[in-house]
Structures are given as C-alpha cells and as structure tokens.
Design an enzyme around this catalytic site. Structure first.
Site, PDB file in Angstrom:
ATOM      1  CB  SER A 300      -1.050  -0.059   1.263  1.00 57.38           C
ATOM      2  OG  SER A 300      -1.734   0.892   1.021  1.00 57.38           O
ATOM      3  CG  ASP A 311       7.133   4.710 -11.840  1.00 56.79           C
ATOM      4  OD1 ASP A 311       7.587   3.328 -11.963  1.00 56.79           O
ATOM      5  OD2 ASP A 311       5.804   4.456 -12.521  1.00 56.79           O
ATOM      6  CE  LYS A 325      -4.827  -2.069   0.913  1.00 58.13           C
ATOM      7  NZ  LYS A 325      -4.857  -0.693   0.577  1.00 58.13           N
TER       8      LYS A 325
END
Length: 542
Positions: A300, A311, A325
């Site tokens: 999470s 990224d 998740k």
C-alpha cells in the site's frame, strides 16, 4: 454532535430525512432519500429481518453479532481490503493510526502473572514519578492487576485513560524489596511509527518506518533532521514489513525526495474521475542518494513511495517484490461506534502502472497466490518472478518496470535460509529473545549498571554461558535448529535485545543491522557507486 445540530428542522420527520441524506452521502450511496426509506429498499429488507429476529424469533439472539457477520459477509464479496472494524476494536485501531493515546508511559510484560516494567518512556509520566525497569505494578486505583485470570486488555484499560487524569499505583520494587504508593498523571503517549534511525556509515543515515499514521510524517522529519545533523548525505529508508496506512502521509513523505511538479501518483474511482498528486518545492532530501528497502510484506503506502521514486528514476529500490496492493480505502462511520474501510479508488504510479494483484477468484485465492511466491522460488531467485509483457512500462530514463502484483526492486536480495528466517521469527513474531533477555535482566540488573550506550555498543560481548542458556530456553519451547551454525547471529540478537531493554530501539537496530543482508547489499552498492537500471527478470506471462 455538531453535525447533528446542523441538520435541525422543525419536525422530527424532517430531521430523519436530513440525517438519511447525510449518511447516504458519507457512505457514497447513490440512493435518493425516498429510496432509502422505501419498503422496497434492499437496506430496508435487512432492517426488517433484524427486527423480526429481535421481536419475533423464539430464542433470545445477540443481533449485534448477526449484524457483524452480515457486514463481514457483504464485504467478503468485494475486494480483500474492504474491511469491517467492530465497535470493540475501534479505539485501538484509531489510536494506532492517530499515533498516540492517554497512558502512563511504560512497556511491560506479564511476568509470572504480574505487570513488570520493561522500560519507561523517557520524560513520560512514569519516568517522571520515578518508576523503574523491573518494578511490579500490583494495583491501580485499588483494582488488583496481578493473577492468572486477569485478561491483558483489562490490565491495559486500567492504566490507559484520558490525558490529565490520575491513577494511584501500588508498586513493588524488587531491587530494594519494598512497596511504594505512586500517583501518576496520564499524558499523551506516542505510538512510534519511525521505530529506529541511526547512522549506517559516516555519511549515510538509516530510518525504518513500520506504518503510515497521522504522526508518521512529523516523526520522519524529526529523525531526518537529526540524521542530517550527524552528517547524513545519503539515506536508507526501510519499508520492509510496512503494511501501509494513510495515503496522504505517503504522498507528503515522497515529496521529500522529488523535485517540484514531479508526479507522485494518481487515483481513479469507479466514475473514472482521476486525481493527481504532485511534488511541491518543500522537499528536504532532493538530489541526494536514497535506497528504499522493500520485501514481500511491504504494501500500500509503502508501495506508493517505492513506485513513485522508481518511476521518477530517483534512488534505488532494494529487496524483494512487494505485496501488490493498489487500492485506496476510506474509513466510514457506521453510526454505532463501528466503521468500514471501503475501497473507493485505485492508485497508479507515475508511469501509469497499477501494482494491484488480481482478486477476481476470491479472497482465498488472492492470499494463496501470495503464498505461492515462496513455493515458486521467487524469494530466492529474481528469475522466478513472473511478469506479463502487457504490463511493461518505461520510466523517463528508459528503465523497464512492471505493473500487476507489486513493485519489483531494482536490486534483488534473496530471502535468508530457513534457519536464518527461524531466528527472525523467534525475534519478531514469537519474541523469544525479548522474553529471555527480560528474565535474564531480572536475575541481576546491576551487572549492566555501569555501561553507557556507546560502551555497550562497542565493548559488550555475549558470552557462551548466556548463549547456552538461550538455547535451553528455546529447546524448552520445542524449537529445534542448528543453533551453533547460527551462533554469531544469535549472539548479535541477544545483545540487541539487551540494548533495547536497557537503552533504546535505535541501538538495538544498529546491532541487528550488522547482520542484515539488505543493508550489506546497500553498503556494497554505495561503495561501488552502482546505479542499477533495474532487476533483470524472465518475461513469463501470468
């Protein structure tokens, strides 16, 4: 009460309708008020059934428990992360996520059926009144706190309470063989989510977070400031075993590492509404090396941070594939002290990937697939991680990353041997080390009285007698493994647990860190100044 007063109308019926609209909006139901109160409503069907059982059923039935079961069954048809929180658990859950509670400021064991203080929180209520490690708390406001039949939650409830209230304690100090009457004024007691921080090398700090609560960001900023004062120009952010928490806190923490206007994540709800979160100009650790540690139990909010940095080509993600998740929950009050955490949107990393595992085959299959990671060899070899080419994404600098089932680290570190993992479990899960050391200290705390933190860290060595005594302690609990093959690590963990009970979690973490495979990998990467382009994995369709 303020919300209810804001809906006051001239008639009782108008009040009921207004409250129905309010509740419906809060729970994101799309029914109109007329529909909510209609005899044809699906909700009314459940209400009628409960009423029939209450008033007409032949036997007395605890309808509260029936409602709990019904709610859980309904949520069981949804995703695995929409959950019900019963009224009995709400206070503990709320305190854990808020990051503090009203109490007396001790950690303790029920040792031989008696509350025995392990450590007092420095400058906390018990510390100020002179309570010391090893003290037995026998009574609180004339209520007996010792004995086999007293539940642990009952004991805790007698010591916790509203901030500013007083509690009269009867204390026995074993070292002086005397009883004492002590009055403690309860105060705010923090539940730390930054559980350890220290200098890993002369210019690299280490900081571990175990969840993302309301207090986490402030704790992080305070720890980071102290590490920078000690010379930290690089950081290891340890998110292993961190199950997540508040999305907003994860966003704020990620902002510390990203330049202004860099995308942190975006969320999408069932209506297709997209909400994007961008970094601001407030980051305190931008343009500095950061290593993020993750493992299969990082989930999470932990994955949000790891994914956002990966990224944006910031830092290095080290460890094993995270849980997977990618759903966002919102806690919604059910009106009787209970609540539901309902999934309201999905989140996506800056490249557009969702890292949520599939749950289309139900909850049981969802968690069984997680366990398959251990059987497939994924924990041992990066080549065993299965990914789909259809879920391939590319970062601005050309690094290939994958969606669908967790964050794959840039640098893979395999899980330890069965015996190494057994030692970790004896420490974290079963607390054998902590319990053994507590009993060891109870024999004679004065043997460590002359050690300072630094002296203990640099000079103390666990001898063979203590090591052998620990083996006997564990053997009596039916644990079998090759202790002598793991002697170095066991002795380090014994020393770490002594340090935690005498000094602080930071000293304990520093000692354990010397035997941590991921931290060894980080040191090696840093020494070689390696900036990996991503872990190489086999492209196998799911």
């Amino acid at each position: 009460m303020e919300k209810k007063n804001s809906y006051l109308w001239p008639t009782l019926f108008a009040l009921a309708v207004a409250l129905g609209v309010f509740i419906g909006g809060k729970l994101h139901f799309n029914d109109t008020p007329e529909r909510l109160f209609s005899t044809n409503s699906k909700k009314d069907k459940l209400n009628r059934l409960i009423d029939y059982i209450d008033y007409e059923y032949v036997d007395d039935v605890d309808t509260d428990s029936i409602v709990d079961v019904t709610v859980n069954n309904i949520l069981g048809k949804l995703d695995p992360h929409s959950v019900y929180i019963p009224r009995s658990e709400m206070q503990e859950v709320s305190e854990n996520m808020k990051g503090d509670f009203g109490g007396i400021g001790i950690s303790f064991y029920m040792f031989r059926d008696t509350i025995t203080v392990i450590r007092t929180i420095k400058n906390g209520p018990s510390y100020i009144t002179g309570i010391m490690p090893g003290d037995r708390i026998l009574m609180a406001d004339k209520d007996t706190l010792f004995g086999k039949r007293i539940p642990n939650d009952t004991v805790v409830s007698k010591l916790k309470g509203r901030i500013g209230t007083k509690v009269d304690l009867k204390v026995f100090r074993k070292t002086e063989n005397r009883f004492m009457d002590v009055t403690v004024t309860r105060n705010k007691i923090p539940i730390k989510s930054v559980v350890a921080y220290y200098m890993l090398t002369k210019d690299m700090g280490y900081l571990k977070i175990n969840r993302f609560a309301e207090s986490t960001f402030n704790e992080f900023k305070d720890a980071l400031r102290k590490l920078k004062l000690r010379g930290a120009e690089k950081l290891v952010l340890d998110l292993r075993d961190n199950p997540g928490g508040y999305l907003g806190i994860a966003e704020k923490l990620t902002d510390e590492f990203l330049e202004e206007d860099k995308l942190i994540l975006f969320t999408k709800n069932k209506k297709g509404r997209i909400k994007k979160a961008y970094a601001t100009d407030k980051g305190d650790f931008e343009d500095k090396p950061v290593y993020v540690l993750i493992n299969e139990r990082s989930a999470s909010a932990s994955e949000i941070i790891a994914g956002a940095l990966q990224d944006n080509d910031i830092g290095t993600i080290v460890g094993r594939r995270s849980f997977g998740k990618g759903l966002v929950q919102r806690e919604m009050d059910l009106g009787d002290g209970s609540a539901v955490r309902l999934t309201v949107s999905r989140y996506y990393t800056p490249t557009g990937r969702s890292i949520q595992k599939s749950y289309e085959n139900g909850h049981r299959d969802y968690y069984q697939k997680f366990m398959e990671r251990y059987r497939s060899g994924e924990m041992i070899s990066v080549d065993s991680i299965k990914v789909a080419d259809s879920l391939k994404f590319v970062t601005p600098k050309g690094k290939v990353v994958y969606g669908g089932g967790g964050i794959i680290p840039d640098v893979f570190v395999p899980i330890g041997s069965n015996e190494e993992e057994a030692i970790e479990s004896m420490d974290d899960t079963y607390q054998f080390f902590s319990r053994f050391i507590f009993e060891h200290l109870e024999e004679d705390r004065n043997r460590y009285a002359d050690y300072t933190k630094n002296q203990f860290l640099e000079e103390f060595r666990v001898d063979d007698i203590l090591f052998d005594n620990f083996i006997d302690f564990v053997l009596n609990r039916k644990i079998r493994l090759d202790f002598y093959a793991q002697e170095e690590k066991i002795k380090a963990y014994l020393k770490a647990n002594i340090a935690e009970q005498l000094f602080s979690p930071n000293i304990s973490a520093q000692i354990k860190g010397e035997h941590d495979a991921m931290l060894k990998k980080v040191k090696a990467l840093d020494a070689l100044e390696i900036k990996p382009a991503g872990a190489e994995i086999s492209h196998v369709e799911n």
